[in-house]
Design a protein around this motif. Sequence first.
Motif, PDB file in Angstrom:
ATOM      1  N   MET A 117       0.788  -1.233   0.064  1.00 56.79           N
ATOM      2  CA  MET A 117       0.017   0.030   0.019  1.00 56.79           C
ATOM      3  C   MET A 117       0.806   1.445   0.033  1.00 56.79           C
ATOM      4  O   MET A 117       1.864   1.374   0.898  1.00 56.79           O
ATOM      5  N   ASP A 118       0.400   2.284  -0.916  1.00 58.63           N
ATOM      6  CA  ASP A 118       0.924   3.500  -0.738  1.00 58.63           C
ATOM      7  C   ASP A 118      -0.342   4.320  -0.533  1.00 58.63           C
ATOM      8  O   ASP A 118      -1.419   4.075  -0.143  1.00 58.63           O
ATOM      9  N   VAL A 119      -0.030   5.706  -0.412  1.00 56.36           N
ATOM     10  CA  VAL A 119      -0.804   6.689   0.295  1.00 56.36           C
ATOM     11  C   VAL A 119      -2.117   6.776  -0.578  1.00 56.36           C
ATOM     12  O   VAL A 119      -3.305   6.851  -0.486  1.00 56.36           O
ATOM     13  N   ALA A 120      -1.988   6.579  -1.972  1.00 60.46           N
ATOM     14  CA  ALA A 120      -2.823   6.660  -2.779  1.00 60.46           C
ATOM     15  C   ALA A 120      -3.878   5.482  -2.780  1.00 60.46           C
ATOM     16  O   ALA A 120      -5.022   5.713  -2.705  1.00 60.46           O
ATOM     17  N   MET A 121      -3.351   4.492  -2.457  1.00 58.56           N
ATOM     18  CA  MET A 121      -4.133   3.211  -2.336  1.00 58.56           C
ATOM     19  C   MET A 121      -4.862   3.388  -1.146  1.00 58.56           C
ATOM     20  O   MET A 121      -6.234   2.883  -1.043  1.00 58.56           O
ATOM     21  N   VAL A 122      -4.505   3.770  -0.013  1.00 56.78           N
ATOM     22  CA  VAL A 122      -5.137   3.892   1.162  1.00 56.78           C
ATOM     23  C   VAL A 122      -6.289   4.870   1.114  1.00 56.78           C
ATOM     24  O   VAL A 122      -7.314   4.841   1.571  1.00 56.78           O
TER      25      VAL A 122
END
Length: 265
Positions: free
Chosen positions: A67-72
């Motif tokens: 996970m990266d921030v965009a996915m979260v």
Amino acid sequence: SLYVSVPLCFFVLLCIRHHSLPPHRKSCSIATMASTAAPSLEHVSIEVQSDGIAVLRFEHPERLNSMDVAMVTDARAALSWAALNPSVRALVVTGRGRGFCAGAYLGESGSSGVGESAGSVVYQNMRTSWNLFGMDLKHFPKPTIAVVNGPAAGAGFGIALLTDVTIAAKSTYFLLPFVPTLGISPDVGSTWHVGRQLPRGFGLPLALLGPRLPAPDAQARGLIWEAVEDSKPGPHKGARGNRCCSQEQLGGSAPLGGRQSEAVV
């Protein structure tokens, strides 16, 4: 796949989640989405089956759904939509491909400054992003199930255990690499679950040393509900699958009794 559909077999155990959103969460800007159409998102998908079960799926199989921030951000938007959609009766969280969630995506560009370690970047992202997603999932107002179809590592470990029921393929494992790999304390609810559900003599080495915990061992130690055969068409085919209740039984459950149960369990 590990599941085709998840009937309401396990939901007799999940009435504890049948309550309304807290007032402070209703004011969330994302939670203003009232459309019945599922949102089109880049990093996750969400669809509602005919039985009212929404499936939230992480959509980066090429990196085991790390996970990266965009996915979260996408995942939080999907949760908010599902929470407010009256056609959604319950939520399943799973991953696309052979991984559930491998934790932080360390290849995220533009997130680390000069001299910043990977552990420092992950720590900041946990505080400002991933932990908020964990809170959204923990306080989701409808029954939740994690279908762990592959490795659940790092943040994925915490996410898998934040649902009401966790079901995992027997071939997969749980892993806490925070301390040995990144030099930081486990988060996204991981330490809470390890400290509450496992004896200290086992849980502390699990956090400090980061060994793999196979799904059957996780079931034996009471960390998850059930480990099932990978070839089974659905988690309801496990040994506990005959503990069923119908949609009518779920809909008729007493919200007050659910809230009281949640408070004491």
